[in-house]
Design a protein around this motif. Structure first.
Motif, PDB file in Angstrom:
ATOM      1  N   LYS A  75      -9.322  -3.199  -2.416  1.00 37.82           N
ATOM      2  CA  LYS A  75      -8.587  -2.049  -1.625  1.00 37.82           C
ATOM      3  C   LYS A  75      -9.751  -1.208  -0.562  1.00 37.82           C
ATOM      4  CE  LYS A  75      -4.974  -0.107  -0.936  1.00 37.82           C
ATOM      5  NZ  LYS A  75      -3.754  -0.910   0.283  1.00 37.82           N
ATOM      6  N   LEU A  76     -10.528  -1.240  -2.029  1.00 37.69           N
ATOM      7  CA  LEU A  76     -11.771  -0.616  -0.396  1.00 37.69           C
ATOM      8  C   LEU A  76     -12.612  -1.269   0.772  1.00 37.69           C
ATOM      9  CD1 LEU A  76     -13.617   1.586  -3.063  1.00 37.69           C
ATOM     10  CD2 LEU A  76     -12.253   2.201  -1.391  1.00 37.69           C
ATOM     11  N   GLY A 132     -11.264  -4.291   2.175  1.00 37.27           N
ATOM     12  CA  GLY A 132      -9.786  -3.991   2.713  1.00 37.27           C
ATOM     13  C   GLY A 132     -10.148  -3.166   3.825  1.00 37.27           C
ATOM     14  N   SER A 133     -10.228  -1.970   3.170  1.00 45.87           N
ATOM     15  CA  SER A 133     -10.036  -0.777   4.718  1.00 45.87           C
ATOM     16  C   SER A 133     -10.821  -0.751   5.720  1.00 45.87           C
ATOM     17  CB  SER A 133      -9.291   0.354   3.144  1.00 45.87           C
ATOM     18  OG  SER A 133      -9.019  -0.037   2.992  1.00 45.87           O
ATOM     19  N   PHE A 134     -12.072  -1.399   4.751  1.00 40.79           N
ATOM     20  CA  PHE A 134     -13.541  -0.843   4.910  1.00 40.79           C
ATOM     21  C   PHE A 134     -14.001  -1.868   6.164  1.00 40.79           C
ATOM     22  CE2 PHE A 134     -17.312  -2.399   6.516  1.00 40.79           C
ATOM     23  CZ  PHE A 134     -18.338  -1.167   6.715  1.00 40.79           C
ATOM     24  N   ASN A 135     -12.989  -2.810   6.240  1.00 42.95           N
ATOM     25  CA  ASN A 135     -12.857  -3.994   7.218  1.00 42.95           C
ATOM     26  C   ASN A 135     -12.039  -3.708   8.096  1.00 42.95           C
ATOM     27  OD1 ASN A 135     -15.018  -5.548   5.979  1.00 42.95           O
ATOM     28  ND2 ASN A 135     -13.318  -6.934   5.021  1.00 42.95           N
ATOM     29  N   LYS A 136     -11.221  -3.094   8.283  1.00 45.74           N
ATOM     30  CA  LYS A 136      -9.990  -2.727   8.734  1.00 45.74           C
ATOM     31  C   LYS A 136     -10.138  -1.737  10.034  1.00 45.74           C
ATOM     32  CE  LYS A 136      -5.992  -3.446   6.796  1.00 45.74           C
ATOM     33  NZ  LYS A 136      -4.865  -3.226   5.768  1.00 45.74           N
ATOM     34  N   VAL A 137     -10.942  -0.881   9.417  1.00 46.83           N
ATOM     35  CA  VAL A 137     -12.280   0.340  10.107  1.00 46.83           C
ATOM     36  C   VAL A 137     -13.342   0.064  10.879  1.00 46.83           C
ATOM     37  CG1 VAL A 137     -13.180   2.869  10.196  1.00 46.83           C
ATOM     38  CG2 VAL A 137     -11.067   2.593   8.214  1.00 46.83           C
ATOM     39  N   ALA A 159     -11.374   5.182  11.988  1.00 44.86           N
ATOM     40  CA  ALA A 159      -9.980   6.035  11.020  1.00 44.86           C
ATOM     41  C   ALA A 159      -9.154   6.479  10.934  1.00 44.86           C
ATOM     42  CB  ALA A 159     -11.350   6.212   9.850  1.00 44.86           C
ATOM     43  N   ILE A 210      -6.376   4.919  13.007  1.00 42.74           N
ATOM     44  CA  ILE A 210      -5.780   4.357  12.470  1.00 42.74           C
ATOM     45  C   ILE A 210      -5.150   4.743  11.698  1.00 42.74           C
ATOM     46  CG2 ILE A 210      -5.927   2.644  10.311  1.00 42.74           C
ATOM     47  CD1 ILE A 210      -8.540   1.479  11.108  1.00 42.74           C
ATOM     48  N   ALA A 211      -5.270   6.908  11.043  1.00 40.35           N
ATOM     49  CA  ALA A 211      -4.338   6.788  10.106  1.00 40.35           C
ATOM     50  C   ALA A 211      -2.997   7.516  11.051  1.00 40.35           C
ATOM     51  CB  ALA A 211      -4.982   7.855   9.776  1.00 40.35           C
ATOM     52  N   ARG A 221      -0.311   5.019  11.560  1.00 41.19           N
ATOM     53  CA  ARG A 221       0.517   4.373   9.821  1.00 41.19           C
ATOM     54  C   ARG A 221       1.514   5.150  10.090  1.00 41.19           C
ATOM     55  NH1 ARG A 221      -3.832   3.283   5.792  1.00 41.19           N
ATOM     56  NH2 ARG A 221      -5.060   1.457   6.466  1.00 41.19           N
TER      57      ARG A 221
END
Length: 49
Positions: A7-8, A10-15, A30, A33-34, A37
């Motif tokens: 999960k971490l 994946g989130s890092f890669n998206k950001v 970040a 992205i928030a 969402r």
């Protein structure tokens, strides 16, 4: 622990990808992205027309 690591990462890669594509720093990416969402959730619930 494996799920958390996945999960971490994946989130890092998206950001990271977002920051690179938009040419902004990671913190701003970040936040963007928030906000996207939150917007998506509001639209799904019909809060914003």
């Amino acid at each position: 622990m494996e799920k958390l690591t996945k999960k971490l990462n994946g989130s890092f890669n998206k950001v990271y990808d977002y920051s690179e594509s938009e040419g902004i720093d990671m913190r701003t990416a970040a936040f963007c992205i928030a906000i996207e969402r939150i917007e998506k959730a509001y639209v799904q619930r019909g809060i914003f027309p």
